[in-house]
Scaffold this active site. Structure first.
Site, PDB file in Angstrom:
ATOM      1  N   ASP A 148       0.838  -1.211   0.000  1.00  0.00           N
ATOM      2  CA  ASP A 148       0.000   0.000   0.000  1.00  0.00           C
ATOM      3  C   ASP A 148       0.868   1.254   0.000  1.00  0.00           C
ATOM      4  O   ASP A 148       0.627   2.189   0.779  1.00  0.00           O
ATOM      5  CB  ASP A 148      -0.948  -0.002   1.195  1.00  0.00           C
ATOM      6  N   LYS A 150       1.899   4.753  -0.965  1.00  0.00           N
ATOM      7  CA  LYS A 150       1.216   5.949  -1.456  1.00  0.00           C
ATOM      8  C   LYS A 150       1.705   7.125  -0.623  1.00  0.00           C
ATOM      9  O   LYS A 150       2.325   6.929   0.432  1.00  0.00           O
ATOM     10  CB  LYS A 150      -0.304   5.795  -1.342  1.00  0.00           C
ATOM     11  N   ASN A 153       1.445   7.366   3.237  1.00  0.00           N
ATOM     12  CA  ASN A 153       2.221   6.456   4.072  1.00  0.00           C
ATOM     13  C   ASN A 153       3.712   6.793   4.122  1.00  0.00           C
ATOM     14  O   ASN A 153       4.515   5.999   4.610  1.00  0.00           O
ATOM     15  CB  ASN A 153       2.018   5.014   3.602  1.00  0.00           C
ATOM     16  N   ASP A 169       2.321   2.527   8.031  1.00  0.00           N
ATOM     17  CA  ASP A 169       1.088   1.791   7.758  1.00  0.00           C
ATOM     18  C   ASP A 169       1.355   0.449   7.087  1.00  0.00           C
ATOM     19  O   ASP A 169       1.280   0.298   5.875  1.00  0.00           O
ATOM     20  CB  ASP A 169       0.116   2.619   6.911  1.00  0.00           C
ATOM     21  N   THR A 187      -4.346   0.803  -3.427  1.00  0.00           N
ATOM     22  CA  THR A 187      -5.086   2.052  -3.527  1.00  0.00           C
ATOM     23  C   THR A 187      -5.192   2.462  -4.993  1.00  0.00           C
ATOM     24  O   THR A 187      -4.191   2.450  -5.706  1.00  0.00           O
ATOM     25  CB  THR A 187      -4.365   3.164  -2.720  1.00  0.00           C
TER      26      THR A 187
END
Length: 329
Positions: A148, A150, A153, A169, A187
């Site tokens: 994840d 992005k 994070n 995260d 995402t």
């Protein structure tokens, strides 16, 4: 886009006074954030250290897969020790709550810091990319995929240091051997094509997401964007992006070449983190990259970041309404 993970519920209520957590930490009144199913509260340890505590309720809403993923997140964080990866100090499995005491990141999001700059050049961007790639190389060498990556994070430890960045995260992180994962995870805008195609995947998905972040750091806007998710996913699966001369003329060919070798549809042909760190862009002299002023990128990124934050607030309002109605807990 969802994923079986530990994004699972918490209200941030006080711990039982005689619990192990309460004996070691004191929760403050300040809420640092609210996830889809969790709340993060500022706390202070007995030694006086400020930490962020993720509070996850055991009120019956947790599914077994959520519990399993929570323990996987904890196991992953306990197994790593890297200056650019957020630290897990403690984990408590108590009667009413799970508590994760995590390193407090007081500098906010990386992109928020960048858009406050008055000057930004390609050497600044390269320094940030090197840090991210180094953290990914560390994780991937240990068979850990983040899943994840992005802007939200990438966090800063301090309000005063622009390069003390940490990857945060790990709710979707997982140990992996080769291409053994098949969960739809990530995402929109950052997710790798092999995930969208339903193929087995491994650590290479992080390198695609990293390529998207590098593109934004240098161009100021995402390579794949469309409000219609079906159209967006078609673009991602075809690697349908471009370097618009209006925004990319001031960026070096080496930097663009690195992005091209990360945003490759075939994961077997995509650069690994270790290979990316050996790319010629990282060999270019500082003086040359300092001279590449990314003022236009900075202006564009401010607009992109404002839209990103607005969408986040809208999601937050929707979440708050669900919380108020008791839809989540």
């Amino acid at each position: 886009m969802g994923c079986g993970g530990s994004k699972a519920g918490g209200s941030g209520e006080r711990a039982d006074a005689n619990s192990e957590f309460a004996r070691k930490y004191n929760l403050d009144d300040k809420e640092l954030g609210t996830g889809a199913f969790s709340r993060v509260i500022l706390a202070t340890s007995n030694e006086g250290t400020k930490v962020a505590v993720k509070c996850i309720s055991k009120n019956g809403e947790l599914k077994q897969e959520d519990i399993d993923s929570l323990h996987e997140e904890v196991a992953v964080l306990r197994s790593v020790d890297h200056p650019n990866i957020v630290k897990l100090y403690d984990f408590f499995d108590e009667k009413r709550y799970y508590y994760m005491a995590i390193e407090l990141m007081e500098g906010g999001e990386l992109f928020e810091r960048i858009v406050k700059k008055t000057f930004y050049n390609e050497m600044d961007a390269r320094g940030l990319v090197r840090i991210l790639l180094d953290a990914l190389a560390y994780l991937h060498h240990r068979g850990i995929v983040h899943r994840d990556l992005k802007p939200e994070n990438l966090l800063l430890k301090s309000p005063f240091n622009d390069f003390d960045i940490k990857l945060a995260d790990f709710g979707f992180a997982k140990k992996v051997e080769g291409k053994s994962l098949d969960t739809q995870c990530g995402t929109p805008g950052y997710v790798a094509p092999e995930i969208l195609k339903g193929k087995k995947y491994g650590t290479a998905v992080d390198m695609w997401s990293c390529g998207v972040i590098v593109y934004i750091l240098l161009g100021g806007y995402p390579p794949f964007h469309d409000d219609n998710h079906a159209v967006l996913y078609r673009k991602i699966k075809a690697a349908d992006y471009a370097f618009d001369p209006q925004y990319w003329d001031q960026v070096s060919d080496d930097a663009k070449d690195l992005i091209k070798k990360m945003l490759v549809v075939d994961p077997d042909k995509r650069l690994t983190a270790s290979q990316a760190l050996r790319h010629p862009w990282f060999m270019v002299g500082d003086h040359e990259l300092i001279s590449r002023n990314l003022a236009k990128t900075l202006d564009t990124m401010k607009k992109f970041n404002a839209r990103r934050k607005f969408k986040g607030k809208v999601k937050g309002i929707i979440l708050a309404n669900k919380l108020a109605k008791g839809d989540l807990f």
